[in-house]
Design an enzyme around this catalytic site. Structure first.
Site, mmCIF file in Angstrom:
data_model
loop_
_atom_site.group_PDB
_atom_site.id
_atom_site.type_symbol
_atom_site.label_atom_id
_atom_site.label_comp_id
_atom_site.label_asym_id
_atom_site.label_seq_id
_atom_site.Cartn_x
_atom_site.Cartn_y
_atom_site.Cartn_z
ATOM 1 N N GLU A 78 1.197 -0.310 7.096
ATOM 2 C CA GLU A 78 2.001 0.864 6.802
ATOM 3 C C GLU A 78 1.596 1.551 5.510
ATOM 4 O O GLU A 78 1.052 0.929 4.607
ATOM 5 C CB GLU A 78 3.480 0.442 6.713
ATOM 6 C CG GLU A 78 4.003 -0.038 8.050
ATOM 7 C CD GLU A 78 5.414 -0.610 8.004
ATOM 8 O OE1 GLU A 78 6.148 -0.420 8.969
ATOM 9 O OE2 GLU A 78 5.771 -1.259 7.010
ATOM 10 N N CYS B 257 1.794 5.399 -1.271
ATOM 11 C CA CYS B 257 1.820 3.942 -1.435
ATOM 12 C C CYS B 257 1.038 3.344 -0.269
ATOM 13 O O CYS B 257 1.415 3.522 0.883
ATOM 14 C CB CYS B 257 3.293 3.509 -1.413
ATOM 15 S SG CYS B 257 3.517 1.745 -1.491
ATOM 16 N N CYS C 147 0.512 -10.685 4.191
ATOM 17 C CA CYS C 147 0.187 -11.144 2.846
ATOM 18 C C CYS C 147 0.321 -12.657 2.800
ATOM 19 O O CYS C 147 1.176 -13.230 3.468
ATOM 20 C CB CYS C 147 1.131 -10.509 1.823
ATOM 21 S SG CYS C 147 0.680 -10.864 0.108
ATOM 22 N N CYS D 88 10.264 -0.558 -1.416
ATOM 23 C CA CYS D 88 9.431 -1.683 -1.864
ATOM 24 C C CYS D 88 9.846 -2.967 -1.174
ATOM 25 O O CYS D 88 11.023 -3.302 -1.123
ATOM 26 C CB CYS D 88 9.603 -1.943 -3.351
ATOM 27 S SG CYS D 88 9.361 -0.535 -4.384
HETATM 28 N N1 SAH Z 1 1.070 -7.611 -3.764
HETATM 29 C C1 SAH Z 1 1.272 -6.596 -4.771
HETATM 30 C C2 SAH Z 1 1.884 -5.326 -4.206
HETATM 31 C C3 SAH Z 1 3.225 -5.601 -3.629
HETATM 32 S S1 SAH Z 1 4.477 -4.438 -3.395
HETATM 33 C C4 SAH Z 1 2.166 -7.155 -5.851
HETATM 34 O O1 SAH Z 1 2.717 -8.227 -5.673
HETATM 35 O O2 SAH Z 1 2.293 -6.541 -6.904
HETATM 36 C C5 SAH Z 1 4.935 -3.683 -4.846
HETATM 37 C C6 SAH Z 1 6.150 -4.244 -5.567
HETATM 38 O O3 SAH Z 1 7.321 -4.396 -4.756
HETATM 39 C C7 SAH Z 1 5.858 -5.608 -6.145
HETATM 40 O O4 SAH Z 1 6.241 -5.644 -7.482
HETATM 41 C C8 SAH Z 1 6.734 -6.484 -5.306
HETATM 42 O O5 SAH Z 1 7.025 -7.672 -5.971
HETATM 43 C C9 SAH Z 1 7.930 -5.617 -5.080
HETATM 44 N N2 SAH Z 1 8.803 -6.089 -4.005
HETATM 45 C C10 SAH Z 1 8.480 -6.924 -3.001
HETATM 46 N N3 SAH Z 1 9.542 -7.139 -2.209
HETATM 47 C C11 SAH Z 1 10.563 -6.411 -2.709
HETATM 48 C C12 SAH Z 1 11.901 -6.184 -2.298
HETATM 49 N N4 SAH Z 1 12.394 -6.759 -1.201
HETATM 50 N N5 SAH Z 1 12.659 -5.363 -3.048
HETATM 51 C C13 SAH Z 1 12.142 -4.749 -4.120
HETATM 52 N N6 SAH Z 1 10.879 -4.905 -4.547
HETATM 53 C C14 SAH Z 1 10.097 -5.735 -3.851
#
Ligand code: SAH
Length: 367
Positions: free
Chosen positions: A94, A107, A114, A341
């Site tokens: 996505e 994004c 993952c 996110c």
């Molecule tokens: N793998 C990368 C990109 C992930 S997504 C990373 O870990 O940084 C981007 C952000 O969203 C990350 O900081 C991740 O921790 C956060 N995130 C993941 N799940 C979430 C959720 N359920 N609610 C809010 N933020 C979340």
């Protein structure tokens, strides 16, 4: 025949130059090709009228410009758009476009699923399926441009790109680096280096490698002020604890002449959102080139976490600011279409899930 043709999308400028030279062309042909692909949105060599007819015919027989297929598009009430793209049969990933007054952020995903297994993330729940290719990563920006109407230069619609979709970009280093090069290239998407952000859960050795390879903004998913708590939320912390991670971040800034690292901090009710956590966090990052970005937790089916109440999030931010930190609260966008996110979870039909970030960091295969 299709399988034998080279996909020119996803080749960096030097790679494309070499490809043209190998076929008896001049290196500047690569710049012309990139112009057509990334500024004009061309997919057919016939359209490229400033290329000699013979060269166009040769291109058509040996190469193609192949994009991922859009499966669905959902438009949220707030203008956020989420697209589901096809990876292979039965697999999807996505991307999300988030319009704001002064910018448009895309994004993007770097992997299908993952392997990092962060406990609060819905992508983690599906396990890891495969890395996206450079063409699939670059193709996301290309497709979003097409969907939103190609505009270049000052009128561009996508001003910022963030690797905050599905996947851990540093676990797909080999394909992510060339994609970033194409985002930054004048003849590619020509986005400034401070507007391309790679977000990582903290793969320390790859942060050092990244510092040598490209120049872009870095965001780090911190989520806890101490190792005991972070190891529960972000299992990779058991392998690379906070002190080591911060060391790598400061090294990155030194090497890149960067201003600051953004630390993401998901606000989980009763887990990491207490005043004591804010105080500990402020102590950890005080005087450092760091910005805190507080992300209200976005729930998904099956999670036992809850979002911290707004007042708690506000107090947490105020506490950090009082202690001299720069802290902002991320506005939740597109939650009516599960585009926020941590809510991205493309469909994965492969039933084998591989998880990284376990205690041993060995590959654990769950069937
Ligand atoms: N793998 C990368 C990109 C992930 S997504 C990373 O870990 O940084 C981007 C952000 O969203 C990350 O900081 C991740 O921790 C956060 N995130 C993941 N799940 C979430 C959720 N359920 N609610 C809010 N933020 C979340």
């Amino acid at each position: 025949m299709t399988d034998e043709r080279v996909n020119l999308l996803g080749l960096t400028r030097p790679e494309l130059e070499a490809w043209c030279v190998e076929r008896g062309g001049k290196p500047f042909r690569a710049r012309q090709l990139m112009h057509w692909m990334y500024k004009r949105g061309a997919t057919q060599f016939d359209e490229m009228t400033d290329l000699a007819k013979a060269f166009r015919a040769q291109l058509a027989s040996e190469a193609e410009i192949r994009l991922p297929e859009i499966v669905t598009r959902q438009d949220a009430a707030d203008g956020t758009i989420k697209w589901e793209l096809k990876a292979d049969a039965g697999q999807a990933f996505e991307m999300v476009y988030i319009p704001e007054e002064d910018r448009g952020t895309l994004c993007i995903s770097s992997q299908v699923g993952c392997a990092l297994d962060c406990s609060f993330c819905s992508t983690a729940q599906q396990g890891f399926n495969r890395n996206l290719t450079t063409a699939e990563i670059v193709g996301q920006v290309w497709l979003a441009n097409r969907e939103l109407g190609w505009q270049v230069g000052d009128n561009r619609i996508i001003t910022n790109i963030v690797f905050m979709g599905m996947g851990e970009p540093l676990a797909n280093f080999r394909n992510v680096i060339p994609a970033i090069r194409i985002f930054l290239d004048d003849f590619g998407f020509d986005i400034s280096r401070r507007r391309v952000t790679l977000s990582t859960s903290g793969l320390v050795p790859q942060i050092y490698k990244l510092a040598e390879e490209v120049n872009c903004a870095l965001a780090v998913s911190l989520h806890a002020p101490n190792d005991a708590l972070r190891s529960q939320l972000v299992p990779i912390n058991r392998k690379h604890p906070i002190a080591e991670l911060l060391e790598a971040c400061w090294h990155y800034l030194d090497e890149q002449n960067g201003r600051s690292v953004t630390f993401e901090y998901v606000m989980l009710d009763g887990v990491n959102d207490q005043r004591a956590h804010a105080i500990e966090l402020a102590r950890l990052l005080h005087g450092k080139p760091a910005k805190l970005n507080l992300i209200p937790f976005n729930p998904f089916p099956g999670t036992h976490y809850r979002r911290s109440p707004q007042a708690v999030i506000d107090n947490f931010r105020d506490e950090l600011m009082q202690k001299g930190l720069i802290a902002t609260i991320r506005r939740t966008r597109g939650d009516d279409i599960d585009a926020a996110c941590g809510q991205l979870a493309g469909q994965v039909t492969d039933r084998t899930t591989v998880r990284l970030g376990s205690k041993t960091f060995g590959l654990q295969v769950r069937v």
